[in-house]
Write a protein that holds these residues in place. Structure first.
Motif, PDB file in Angstrom:
ATOM      1  N   GLU A  94      54.178-100.290  76.895  1.00  0.00           N
ATOM      2  CA  GLU A  94      54.573-101.652  76.530  1.00  0.00           C
ATOM      3  C   GLU A  94      53.744-102.162  75.354  1.00  0.00           C
ATOM      4  O   GLU A  94      54.277-102.780  74.431  1.00  0.00           O
ATOM      5  CB  GLU A  94      54.400-102.541  77.755  1.00  0.00           C
ATOM      6  N   TRP A 109      55.040-103.348  71.687  1.00  0.00           N
ATOM      7  CA  TRP A 109      54.637-104.661  71.150  1.00  0.00           C
ATOM      8  C   TRP A 109      54.111-104.495  69.715  1.00  0.00           C
ATOM      9  O   TRP A 109      54.531-105.206  68.808  1.00  0.00           O
ATOM     10  CB  TRP A 109      53.566-105.254  72.062  1.00  0.00           C
ATOM     11  N   ASP A 110      53.188-103.541  69.504  1.00  0.00           N
ATOM     12  CA  ASP A 110      52.647-103.298  68.169  1.00  0.00           C
ATOM     13  C   ASP A 110      53.736-102.832  67.207  1.00  0.00           C
ATOM     14  O   ASP A 110      53.777-103.250  66.053  1.00  0.00           O
ATOM     15  CB  ASP A 110      51.537-102.244  68.225  1.00  0.00           C
ATOM     16  N   ARG A 140      55.954-105.678  65.938  1.00  0.00           N
ATOM     17  CA  ARG A 140      55.233-106.449  64.915  1.00  0.00           C
ATOM     18  C   ARG A 140      55.261-105.711  63.575  1.00  0.00           C
ATOM     19  O   ARG A 140      55.591-106.293  62.535  1.00  0.00           O
ATOM     20  CB  ARG A 140      53.806-106.701  65.367  1.00  0.00           C
ATOM     21  N   LEU A 196      53.356-109.646  79.593  1.00  0.00           N
ATOM     22  CA  LEU A 196      53.713-109.220  78.246  1.00  0.00           C
ATOM     23  C   LEU A 196      55.191-108.852  78.130  1.00  0.00           C
ATOM     24  O   LEU A 196      55.787-108.989  77.064  1.00  0.00           O
ATOM     25  CB  LEU A 196      52.846-108.022  77.840  1.00  0.00           C
ATOM     26  N   THR A 197      55.817-108.422  79.226  1.00  0.00           N
ATOM     27  CA  THR A 197      57.205-107.955  79.177  1.00  0.00           C
ATOM     28  C   THR A 197      58.151-109.033  78.667  1.00  0.00           C
ATOM     29  O   THR A 197      58.977-108.777  77.786  1.00  0.00           O
ATOM     30  CB  THR A 197      57.664-107.478  80.570  1.00  0.00           C
ATOM     31  N   THR A 224      57.384-111.723  76.995  1.00  0.00           N
ATOM     32  CA  THR A 224      57.005-112.063  75.628  1.00  0.00           C
ATOM     33  C   THR A 224      57.549-111.019  74.666  1.00  0.00           C
ATOM     34  O   THR A 224      58.042-111.353  73.581  1.00  0.00           O
ATOM     35  CB  THR A 224      55.471-112.178  75.504  1.00  0.00           C
ATOM     36  N   LEU A 225      57.488-109.748  75.059  1.00  0.00           N
ATOM     37  CA  LEU A 225      58.057-108.670  74.256  1.00  0.00           C
ATOM     38  C   LEU A 225      59.559-108.880  74.063  1.00  0.00           C
ATOM     39  O   LEU A 225      60.083-108.739  72.962  1.00  0.00           O
ATOM     40  CB  LEU A 225      57.796-107.322  74.928  1.00  0.00           C
ATOM     41  N   HIS A 248      60.061-111.503  71.467  1.00  0.00           N
ATOM     42  CA  HIS A 248      59.794-111.021  70.115  1.00  0.00           C
ATOM     43  C   HIS A 248      60.873-110.049  69.630  1.00  0.00           C
ATOM     44  O   HIS A 248      61.208-110.035  68.441  1.00  0.00           O
ATOM     45  CB  HIS A 248      58.405-110.390  70.039  1.00  0.00           C
TER      46      HIS A 248
END
Length: 195
Positions: A45, A49-50, A53, A106-107, A109-110, A113
């Motif tokens: 995950e 995320w990285d 971005r 984070l899931t 939020t991912l 994004h």
């Protein structure tokens, strides 16, 4: 004058071949950049995320700054979106989702994004007329259906943990302030409450 015209004609006739060479070199550089983030390891995950971005920033830079520098035949905007998103990020995201990863803060939020990245790609496609290219428009992943299991897991997670959160006096420590004087709604950092 003949030398200048002849040189100009040779350059113009060589543009398609040069674009093919440039295309391959630029695509290889894009793949190398992406793999410095994700690598050959199991996709996690945090790596996704990285990657989201980096893809967002790289595609934006390619469209905004570099598309005007390279020949139009190269179609840098299309190459950037197809390579970073279509060939790399999409495959890694699908591979990660196939592992049935656990739900984390984070899931969601991912997911948010990724939705923003989709909006960015849709906007860029419209501005660069990718639909007119031979490959057609970039096909974006159906995020809502891919992340649907996470929404259910998140609802279950909140339902299971809400009594514990309340037990630790979370609600009393919240600072409530009016969100809208006209409707009397109140809000906090963690939950929404209507009067």
């Amino acid at each position: 004058r003949r030398a200048i015209v002849l040189s100009s004609m040779i350059t113009r006739s060589e543009i398609p071949q040069l674009c093919i060479i440039l295309h391959d070199k630029i695509e290889a550089a894009m793949i190398k950049l992406y793999k410095t983030i994700v690598g050959e390891k199991t996709v996690t995950e945090a790596m996704i995320w990285d990657a989201v971005r980096v893809v967002s920033q790289a595609v934006d830079a390619d469209v905004r700054y570099f598309s005007e520098v390279f020949p139009e035949n190269l179609m840098l905007a299309s190459l950037s979106m197809r390579t970073y998103y279509g060939e790399l990020l999409s495959k890694n995201l699908k591979a990660w989702l196939r592992t049935s990863p656990p739900i984390t803060d984070l899931t969601m939020t991912l997911y948010s994004h990724l939705n923003r990245l989709h909006a960015q790609l849709n906007r860029l496609q419209a501005n660069t007329n990718m639909g007119n290219f031979s490959a057609g428009p970039l096909e974006l992943l159906p995020l809502a259906s891919l992340f649907q299991p996470f929404v259910g897991k998140w609802i279950d997670h909140v339902g299971e943990n809400l009594p514990q959160w309340a037990k630790y006096d979370l609600l009393r420590r919240e600072t409530w302030r009016s969100a809208s004087a006209s409707n009397g709604s109140h809000s906090s950092g963690s939950i929404l409450h209507s009067a």
